[in-house]
Scaffold this motif. Structure first.
Motif, PDB file in Angstrom:
ATOM      1  N   THR A 187       0.821  -1.206   0.000  1.00 26.82           N
ATOM      2  CA  THR A 187       0.000   0.000   0.000  1.00 26.82           C
ATOM      3  C   THR A 187       0.855   1.256   0.000  1.00 26.82           C
ATOM      4  O   THR A 187       1.768   1.398   0.808  1.00 26.82           O
ATOM      5  CB  THR A 187      -0.928   0.027   1.229  1.00 26.82           C
ATOM      6  N   MET A 205       1.277  -0.596 -11.172  1.00 26.11           N
ATOM      7  CA  MET A 205       1.336  -1.545 -10.055  1.00 26.11           C
ATOM      8  C   MET A 205       1.620  -2.970 -10.528  1.00 26.11           C
ATOM      9  O   MET A 205       1.476  -3.928  -9.773  1.00 26.11           O
ATOM     10  CB  MET A 205       0.018  -1.495  -9.263  1.00 26.11           C
ATOM     11  N   ARG A 206       2.032  -3.134 -11.765  1.00 31.15           N
ATOM     12  CA  ARG A 206       2.216  -4.461 -12.364  1.00 31.15           C
ATOM     13  C   ARG A 206       3.580  -5.043 -11.979  1.00 31.15           C
ATOM     14  O   ARG A 206       4.569  -4.850 -12.675  1.00 31.15           O
ATOM     15  CB  ARG A 206       2.073  -4.376 -13.878  1.00 31.15           C
ATOM     16  N   ALA A 210      -1.077  -9.402  -7.448  1.00 34.98           N
ATOM     17  CA  ALA A 210      -2.260  -8.539  -7.439  1.00 34.98           C
ATOM     18  C   ALA A 210      -2.596  -8.101  -6.020  1.00 34.98           C
ATOM     19  O   ALA A 210      -3.672  -8.401  -5.490  1.00 34.98           O
ATOM     20  CB  ALA A 210      -3.434  -9.268  -8.079  1.00 34.98           C
ATOM     21  N   ASN A 211      -1.688  -7.367  -5.408  1.00 34.28           N
ATOM     22  CA  ASN A 211      -1.880  -6.999  -3.997  1.00 34.28           C
ATOM     23  C   ASN A 211      -1.438  -5.576  -3.686  1.00 34.28           C
ATOM     24  O   ASN A 211      -1.230  -5.232  -2.527  1.00 34.28           O
ATOM     25  CB  ASN A 211      -1.115  -7.973  -3.099  1.00 34.28           C
ATOM     26  N   ASP A 212      -1.283  -4.744  -4.697  1.00 36.81           N
ATOM     27  CA  ASP A 212      -0.821  -3.368  -4.476  1.00 36.81           C
ATOM     28  C   ASP A 212      -2.003  -2.404  -4.467  1.00 36.81           C
ATOM     29  O   ASP A 212      -2.987  -2.589  -5.187  1.00 36.81           O
ATOM     30  CB  ASP A 212       0.181  -2.951  -5.557  1.00 36.81           C
ATOM     31  N   LEU A 231      -2.414  -2.508 -13.882  1.00 36.06           N
ATOM     32  CA  LEU A 231      -2.856  -3.349 -12.778  1.00 36.06           C
ATOM     33  C   LEU A 231      -2.572  -4.818 -13.058  1.00 36.06           C
ATOM     34  O   LEU A 231      -2.692  -5.281 -14.196  1.00 36.06           O
ATOM     35  CB  LEU A 231      -4.373  -3.193 -12.565  1.00 36.06           C
ATOM     36  N   SER A 242      -7.241  -7.984  -7.696  1.00 36.56           N
ATOM     37  CA  SER A 242      -6.485  -7.049  -8.533  1.00 36.56           C
ATOM     38  C   SER A 242      -5.823  -5.993  -7.672  1.00 36.56           C
ATOM     39  O   SER A 242      -6.187  -5.772  -6.513  1.00 36.56           O
ATOM     40  CB  SER A 242      -7.410  -6.364  -9.551  1.00 36.56           C
ATOM     41  N   ASP A 243      -4.821  -5.344  -8.251  1.00 40.54           N
ATOM     42  CA  ASP A 243      -4.295  -4.115  -7.659  1.00 40.54           C
ATOM     43  C   ASP A 243      -5.403  -3.065  -7.688  1.00 40.54           C
ATOM     44  O   ASP A 243      -6.347  -3.158  -8.482  1.00 40.54           O
ATOM     45  CB  ASP A 243      -3.088  -3.611  -8.448  1.00 40.54           C
ATOM     46  N   ARG A 244      -5.256  -2.003  -6.854  1.00 46.49           N
ATOM     47  CA  ARG A 244      -6.341  -1.037  -6.774  1.00 46.49           C
ATOM     48  C   ARG A 244      -5.817   0.394  -6.683  1.00 46.49           C
ATOM     49  O   ARG A 244      -4.834   0.651  -6.005  1.00 46.49           O
ATOM     50  CB  ARG A 244      -7.225  -1.305  -5.558  1.00 46.49           C
TER      51      ARG A 244
END
Length: 265
Positions: A187, A205-206, A210-212, A231, A242-244
Motif C-alpha cells: 500500500t 502496479m504491475r 495482485a496486492n498493491d 494493474l 487485482s491491484d487497486r
C-alpha cells in the motif's frame, strides 16, 4: 547592486570547513538577480552557497558534480525566490544535498541525481512555501520527499517509486504526473493532496502480484492526454483479485487500463 552571474569551471576546497563557491549579494528584489552556474565543485564545507541580503531572486544551476563532505551541496537563501536545477548527468551530494531558503517561494528541478550522505531527505525547504519540485525524465532523488505547509506542486516527468506514505502537509497541493509512478510494495498512501493530474502518465502496479494499492486520499483525480493505469489481475474466474487505485475525491477525464493477467486468472 543589480545582476550578479558567476560561472564556475572546476573548484576544489580541501581544508576543514572550506567552502567552494560563495556568492553574497545585496541586490534588491526589484532590480537584482543572482545566478550561479556551478561547474564541478568539491568542498569540505558547503560546496555552493548563493544568497541575497536585499531580496533578489537566486538561481543555482548545477552544471557539474557538486559534493560536500561535511556540509551542504547547494544552499540558496533570499527574501525573494530560489530556483535550483541539478543538471542532467550530474550528481549533487552532501550531508544535506540542497537547502532552499527563499522566503517568497522555492523550486527544485532534478534532471540528474540528488542524494545526501545521511540517507534521509536529500533536501530541505523553508517552511511556508510555495514549493515546486520537478523530477525530470532522467532525474533521480535518493531518499524520501519533503513538502511544506504552503502550496506545493510535484511534477513527475521521470520514474518515481511511491513510498508507503507521502504527505503533502497543509496548503493547496498538486501532483502532475506525465512520467511513471510505480507502486510495487503493498500500500502506498498519499495524504493531504488536493489534485492529482495524470497528464499522459502511468501509474504502474504491475509487479506480478495482485496486492498493491495506491490510495490518493481525498485528492481529485483527472486523467488526460493518454493517461494509463497498470494493474495485475489474479485469482480465478470464481474469485478475481487485482491491484487497486483508491480515490476519495472526484474523478474525471479518461484513463486507459493496462492489465496484466496472472497465471490462473
Amino acid at each position: 547592486a543589480g545582476t550578479t552571474t558567476v560561472t564556475g569551471g572546476t573548484t576544489s576546497a580541501t581544508g576543514v570547513g572550506s567552502r567552494g563557491i560563495v556568492v553574497a549579494s545585496s541586490a534588491p528584489a526589484a532590480t537584482g538577480l543572482v545566478t550561479v552556474n556551478s561547474g564541478s565543485v568539491t568542498a569540505n564545507g558547503n560546496a555552493v552557497a548563493a544568497s541575497s541580503s536585499g531580496g533578489a531572486n537566486v538561481i543555482v544551476n548545477a552544471t557539474g558534480n557538486v559534493a560536500s563532505s561535511t556540509g551542504t551541496g547547494i544552499t540558496a537563501t533570499t527574501a525573494g525566490t530560489t530556483a535550483v536545477t541539478i543538471g542532467a548527468g550530474t550528481t549533487t551530494t552532501g550531508v544535506q544535498g540542497v537547502n532552499l531558503a527563499g522566503a517568497a517561494g522555492n523550486s527544485l528541478t532534478v534532471n540528474g541525481t540528488l542524494r545526501n550522505t545521511a540517507g534521509t531527505t536529500p533536501y530541505t525547504v523553508l517552511a511556508g512555501g510555495p514549493f515546486t519540485l520537478t523530477l525530470g525524465t532522467a532525474g533521480t532523488i535518493v531518499g524520501p520527499l519533503a513538502f511544506t505547509t504552503g502550496n506545493d506542486t510535484f511534477n513527475n516527468q521521470g520514474t518515481f517509486a511511491l513510498p508507503a506514505a507521502l504527505d503533502f502537509l497543509t496548503g493547496t497541493d498538486v501532483l502532475n504526473n506525465s512520467g511513471t509512478l510505480t507502486a510495487f510494495n503493498g500500500t502506498s498512501s498519499i495524504a493531504n493532496l488536493e489534485s492529482f493530474n495524470n497528464v499522459g502518465g502511468l501509474i504502474d502496479m504491475r509487479d506480478g502480484a495482485a496486492n498493491d494499492i495506491v490510495n490518493l486520499g481525498n485528492a481529485n483525480y483527472v486523467g488526460s492526454a493518454g493517461a494509463r493505469l497498470g494493474l495485475d489481475i489474479g485469482g480465478s474466474a470464481g474469485g478475481l483479485t487485482s491491484d487497486r487505485l483508491v480515490l476519495g475525491g472526484n474523478a474525471s477525464g479518461s484513463t486507459a487500463l493496462n492489465l496484466n493477467f496472472l497465471t490462473g486468472s
